[in-house]
Design a protein around this motif. Structure first.
Motif: not given
Length: 674
Positions: A454-456, A505-507, A512-521, A525-527
């Motif tokens: 879910v969270i990556e 995590m909550a969007g 500032t660097a790296g990627t934070a994904m929720v359900d692959g997005k 965009d997933q707040s």
């Protein structure tokens, strides 16, 4: 003064926007609201302070136009607020505006009499404009006569007829200019005042129903003497409430005592604090030898739950003596040493941890040499190290000073350090207190049985103020994955980056660097799929009543009473609270109202920032059982950020440990704890 500062900034912002942004002059009307609210609730000097502070800000940013806009907002808002507070009406506003108009007109007239060259320049400008307009009308009349068509001929006669009256009116006005200036001032101020009254009085009528029930009272003057104090059959009910916030109580507090006050959420602990700080009870008697003297020497000092709301100075040493009368001799270094902040007098308060801020607040209270110090759940928002340091300070105060300490707490270890414990729980069976547990070590990933991620987080870093001289790193190279149905505890000391991690995590913020994904997005965009309960629950409650708040957060009609009651019952709140005002709740009740609204939304991920702070033991246990059932039965993913660990092992089988913005491995955490 804190309220005045905030309202001044709001008014100045409105004034700057109105002056700088084209066609945005109407925004200046909004500046009347903070000034009106300030005058409605506080004394005149708060309004004057805000007016000059806001005027200075607006002048520096937008020039004289910004300054005058703030002054006009302060006048209209202040007049409306004061009239409303005193229960007067529109005729009072009209009379005051006439007086203000005459006063302003006389001021301008006097200034123009003294500044003769400026007056002549203004008069010459007016005369030139009038002459130019008259000549334009005459020229236009001749041109229309030359055309010779009937409609234009009539228009030409009209224009020609206006030329001489324009000259005569302007000449008469300049001859009797003092009367014209005063009359114009009276008319314009009267019109503006009445428009402002019509608009602003309706806003203040709405704000009348929002009582600041937990506000400390302005102390009555008198010789300080808060101790010994005797409460006999004292009870208190907030305005408009159906039930007493504090049941009848008898209590004696003598000099030199350290008393712990415990009780379930809503039992009246904070209300008792307000009564001891000077608020009058609904019934019963409070007997003292002198005045409460809140914040004064030899009087009463209060340290509250959120340290950020009590630290005002930008330098540690300045904050200790903030608000003390001039000439008061205070050994700042000795006080800082007593509370464990030795050698930190020159430090910036913005760089202190939560525990250090609370100890600084205690030092500021001790600078008043109080006879009674009230500490209202001062350890609930700080980590274990901060709690231990605060408890060591508080437990020794009665031995080092001639004073008494009243400590409100949910923690058993803190209460046991007091001389005696006063429980406000109505039932003797509801006296269980919150225990403590050792800090859990970081653990690796658990078996997810094929559950989807879910969270990556992949090498996520975040820096506040990036690209500026004030840049501050909060997170560095964070990577982890949370699967569906996971329960994860994120632990770390104050300032380790836990809240920043939750916001990403909550969007709510973008790393500032790296990627934070929720359900692959991307998380931003997933707040809607991620619900977060903030650490300061009161700031998350936006509606005036409990039922309105729960329904708004959950997305259903507030008229659906059954769903509201069901949502409250899930978090252990009685149905009778549905119609209660938010400001009449205790801190723990507010936290559960937030959680009730979030759970009713059936979110994909639930992030809880200090969910157990200020919640009594019984309701902590009930909340944890509920969340654990939801996680196992519905696949709800739960992320908990907490300094409290008792009972979390079932909800959060996995633990992540943050230290200075870096995620520690399981081996590093175990080595540190050992």
């Amino acid at each position: 003064m804190a309220q005045a500062a905030v309202m001044a900034a709001l008014c100045a912002a409105c004034a700057v926007i109105a002056v700088v942004v084209p066609f945005a002059q109407g925004i200046s009307l909004l500046g009347m609201v903070p000034m009106g609210l300030l005058a409605y609730r506080y004394r005149l000097r708060a309004l004057i302070s805000a007016a000059f502070a806001g005027g200075a800000i607006a002048f520096l940013v937008a020039g004289l136009g910004g300054f005058m806009t703030v002054m006009i907002c302060a006048y209209i808002g202040g007049l409306t607020g004061i009239v409303k507070r005193k229960g007067r009406g529109a005729f009072t506003v009209l009379g005051a505006s006439i007086v203000a108009g005459v006063a302003f007109g006389l001021f301008v007239t006097t200034a123009l009499l003294g500044l003769s060259r400026l007056r002549l320049l203004i008069f010459d400008t007016i005369t030139a404009n009038a002459t130019g307009l008259a000549r334009f009308n005459e020229a236009a009349a001749r041109f229309l006569d030359w055309i010779g068509v009937a409609p234009f001929t009539w228009l030409a006669d009209g224009l020609a007829a206006t030329a001489d009256p324009i000259r005569d009116i302007v000449a008469w006005g300049l001859r009797y200019w003092p009367l014209l200036v005063i009359g114009y001032a009276v008319f314009s101020i009267m019109v503006v005042s009445m428009i402002g009254w019509w608009v602003l009085s309706r806003v203040l009528e709405q704000l009348r129903g929002i009582p600041d029930v937990h506000k400390l009272e302005t102390p009555e003057p008198g010789t300080p003497g808060p101790l010994p104090v005797q409460l006999r059959d004292v009870r208190f009910r907030y305005p408009g409430a159906e039930h007493d916030a504090l049941a009848p109580i008898d209590l004696d507090i003598n000099v030199g005592e350290h008393i712990a006050v415990t009780g379930a959420n809503g039992s009246g602990k904070t209300t008792l604090m307000l009564l001891l700080a000077g608020r009058e009870p609904t019934s019963g008697t409070v007997a003292r030898p002198g005045a409460v003297a809140l914040g004064e020497a030899d009087g009463t000092s209060v340290v509250l739950q959120h340290p950020e709301s009590q630290v005002l100075g930008t330098r540690v040493a300045d904050d200790v003596v903030w608000g003390l009368p001039p000439g008061r001799d205070v050994d700042v270094d000795a006080l800082l040493d007593e509370v464990g902040l030795a050698g930190m007098g020159e430090r910036d308060t913005g760089g202190l941890s939560g525990g250090e801020l609370q100890r600084l607040a205690v030092a500021g209270a001790l600078a008043r040499n109080p006879s009674l110090l009230i500490a209202d759940e001062v350890t609930s928002m700080v980590d274990q190290a901060g709690r231990d340091a605060l408890l060591e300070v508080l437990s020794g105060l009665t031995r080092r000073h001639s004073m008494s300490v009243l400590q409100i707490t949910h923690y058993a270890g803190e209460a046991e350090s007091a001389d005696r414990i006063v429980s406000l729980s109505e039932s003797r069976d509801n006296t269980e207190m919150v225990g403590t547990a050792v800090v859990p070590s970081a653990t690796g990933a658990v078996d997810h049985n094929g559950a989807a991620p879910v969270i990556e987080f992949d090498r996520v870093s975040h820096e506040y103020g990036a690209g500026t001289p004030w840049a501050k790193s909060a997170l560095r190279d964070i990577s982890f994955t949370v699967h569906e149905g996971d329960g994860v505890l994120i632990h770390g000391g104050n300032g380790s980056g836990k809240s920043t991690l939750a916001w990403i995590m909550a969007g709510l913020i973008t790393p500032t660097a790296g990627t934070a994904m929720v359900d692959g997005k991307p998380a931003g965009d997933q707040s809607g799929a991620v619900a977060v309960a903030f650490q300061a629950a009161r700031l998350q409650l936006l509606r005036p009543r409990v039922d309105l708040e729960v329904a708004s957060a959950a997305g259903f009609s507030p008229g659906d009473h059954d769903r509201v009651v069901a949502a409250l019952a899930r978090v252990g709140l009685d149905a009778s609270l549905a119609r209660r005002r938010i400001d009449q709740l205790s801190g723990g009740q507010m936290r559960r109202v937030v959680l009730a609204g979030l759970l009713a939304r059936s979110p994909r991920v639930l992030i809880l920032d200090e969910p157990l702070a200020g919640v009594d033991a019984a309701n902590q246990r009930n909340l944890l059982v509920l969340l654990e059932e939801l996680r196992r039965e519905t696949g709800l993913t739960v992320v908990v950020i907490s300094h409290d660990f008792v009972g979390l092992e079932g909800l959060c089988p996995r633990t992540l440990h943050l230290r200075a913005g870096v995620l520690e491995s399981a081996s590093e955490s175990a080595k540190e704890l050992s």
